[in-house]
Design a protein around this motif. Structure first.
Motif, PDB file in Angstrom:
ATOM      1  N   LEU A  86       0.824  -1.209   0.000  1.00  0.00           N
ATOM      2  CA  LEU A  86       0.000   0.000   0.000  1.00  0.00           C
ATOM      3  C   LEU A  86       0.856   1.257   0.000  1.00  0.00           C
ATOM      4  O   LEU A  86       0.565   2.216  -0.716  1.00  0.00           O
ATOM      5  N   GLU A  87       1.898   1.259   0.799  1.00  0.00           N
ATOM      6  CA  GLU A  87       2.750   2.449   0.879  1.00  0.00           C
ATOM      7  C   GLU A  87       3.553   2.640  -0.405  1.00  0.00           C
ATOM      8  O   GLU A  87       3.741   3.764  -0.866  1.00  0.00           O
ATOM      9  N   GLY A  88       4.004   1.548  -1.001  1.00  0.00           N
ATOM     10  CA  GLY A  88       4.738   1.653  -2.262  1.00  0.00           C
ATOM     11  C   GLY A  88       3.901   2.253  -3.375  1.00  0.00           C
ATOM     12  O   GLY A  88       4.416   2.931  -4.269  1.00  0.00           O
ATOM     13  N   SER A  89       2.592   2.041  -3.300  1.00  0.00           N
ATOM     14  CA  SER A  89       1.715   2.569  -4.351  1.00  0.00           C
ATOM     15  C   SER A  89       1.614   4.087  -4.318  1.00  0.00           C
ATOM     16  O   SER A  89       1.159   4.706  -5.279  1.00  0.00           O
TER      17      SER A  89
ATOM     18  N   LEU B  31       2.309   9.966 -10.251  1.00  0.00           N
ATOM     19  CA  LEU B  31       2.188  10.015 -11.719  1.00  0.00           C
ATOM     20  C   LEU B  31       0.727   9.846 -12.144  1.00  0.00           C
ATOM     21  O   LEU B  31       0.239  10.587 -13.008  1.00  0.00           O
ATOM     22  N   ILE B  32       0.048   8.888 -11.547  1.00  0.00           N
ATOM     23  CA  ILE B  32      -1.353   8.650 -11.897  1.00  0.00           C
ATOM     24  C   ILE B  32      -2.195   9.881 -11.567  1.00  0.00           C
ATOM     25  O   ILE B  32      -3.060  10.288 -12.354  1.00  0.00           O
TER      26      ILE B  32
ATOM     27  N   HIS C 185      -1.811  12.505 -14.183  1.00  0.00           N
ATOM     28  CA  HIS C 185      -2.521  12.097 -15.396  1.00  0.00           C
ATOM     29  C   HIS C 185      -4.021  12.380 -15.266  1.00  0.00           C
ATOM     30  O   HIS C 185      -4.640  12.939 -16.179  1.00  0.00           O
ATOM     31  N   ILE C 186      -4.598  12.000 -14.138  1.00  0.00           N
ATOM     32  CA  ILE C 186      -6.031  12.210 -13.916  1.00  0.00           C
ATOM     33  C   ILE C 186      -6.356  13.697 -13.859  1.00  0.00           C
ATOM     34  O   ILE C 186      -7.365  14.148 -14.405  1.00  0.00           O
ATOM     35  N   ALA C 187      -5.491  14.470 -13.212  1.00  0.00           N
ATOM     36  CA  ALA C 187      -5.722  15.916 -13.122  1.00  0.00           C
ATOM     37  C   ALA C 187      -5.788  16.538 -14.507  1.00  0.00           C
ATOM     38  O   ALA C 187      -6.683  17.345 -14.798  1.00  0.00           O
ATOM     39  N   GLY C 188      -4.853  16.158 -15.368  1.00  0.00           N
ATOM     40  CA  GLY C 188      -4.845  16.706 -16.730  1.00  0.00           C
ATOM     41  C   GLY C 188      -6.022  16.219 -17.555  1.00  0.00           C
ATOM     42  O   GLY C 188      -6.576  16.976 -18.359  1.00  0.00           O
ATOM     43  N   LEU C 189      -6.415  14.982 -17.337  1.00  0.00           N
ATOM     44  CA  LEU C 189      -7.487  14.376 -18.121  1.00  0.00           C
ATOM     45  C   LEU C 189      -8.849  14.960 -17.776  1.00  0.00           C
ATOM     46  O   LEU C 189      -9.662  15.239 -18.660  1.00  0.00           O
TER      47      LEU C 189
END
Length: 197
Positions: A113-116, A122-123, A126-130
């Motif tokens: 969970l912490e590694g994610s 990055l994700i 991406h979502i913010a721009g999309l």
């Protein structure tokens, strides 16, 4: 005595196949391409975190360390932003409850969970721009924000204490592999209950 940093390298190698399988099945770019797809993904993540964070908290028994790493309330905030009522969030499906046998196993699950949070940066961008989000709706993926690197470094320091005991390392590694697999099964392709706004 094992070298400092060695456990993380061994853990990363041992979990690599399960980690890759999770990434391959998730197909996050396609799932977040629409707001409904993003909402559905967050709904599945909410169910997973509801169960795993509770089990990790019981197994780890160190709320001071765990509290800033909990992300369930962040998921609830994102789902609220996307139109879900608190009662709808509470009713989201969850995987079967589980128990971690002690701090080492709980730490192995928390590693996933912490590694994610690192890839989540990055994700989130991406979502913010999309979808044009400027802040609200991205709490889960932004997680620790600018502190992500420092939080990960602190996590790795804590992780290494389990590398001195082969039994603890085995429990930690087994739980990490199982968590990657469980997350892949829960989030991956297959029948999905749509999350209605």
């Amino acid at each position: 005595m094992r070298t400092r940093g060695g456990l993380h390298a061994r853990l990363r190698a041992a979990t690599d196949p399960a980690h890759r399988a999770l990434e391959a099945s998730l197909d996050w770019q396609a799932r977040v391409a629409t707001l409904s797809g993003y909402r559905n993904l967050l709904g599945r993540l909410y169910g997973f975190h509801a169960v795993w964070e509770s089990a990790i908290g019981s197994g780890l028994a160190d709320e001071v360390f765990l509290a800033p790493r909990r992300r369930l309330t962040r998921l609830a905030a994102d789902l609220d932003h996307l139109g879900l009522t608190p009662s709808a969030v509470a009713a989201l499906p969850r995987p079967t409850s589980l128990v971690f046998d002690g701090p080492a196993a709980a730490m192995g699950a928390l590693y996933v969970l912490e590694g994610s949070t690192l890839g989540g940066q990055l994700i989130g961008r991406h979502i913010a721009g999309l979808h044009g989000f400027s802040g609200d709706g991205l709490a889960y993926y932004r997680a620790h924000g600018p502190a992500a690197g420092a939080m990960w470094a602190a996590f790795r320091t804590r992780l290494e204490i389990f590398g001195e005991d082969p039994a603890a390392e085995a429990a930690l590694t087994g739980a990490a592999v199982s968590t990657f697999s469980a997350m892949g099964a829960w989030l991956g392709p297959g029948p999905e209950t749509p999350v209605a706004a």
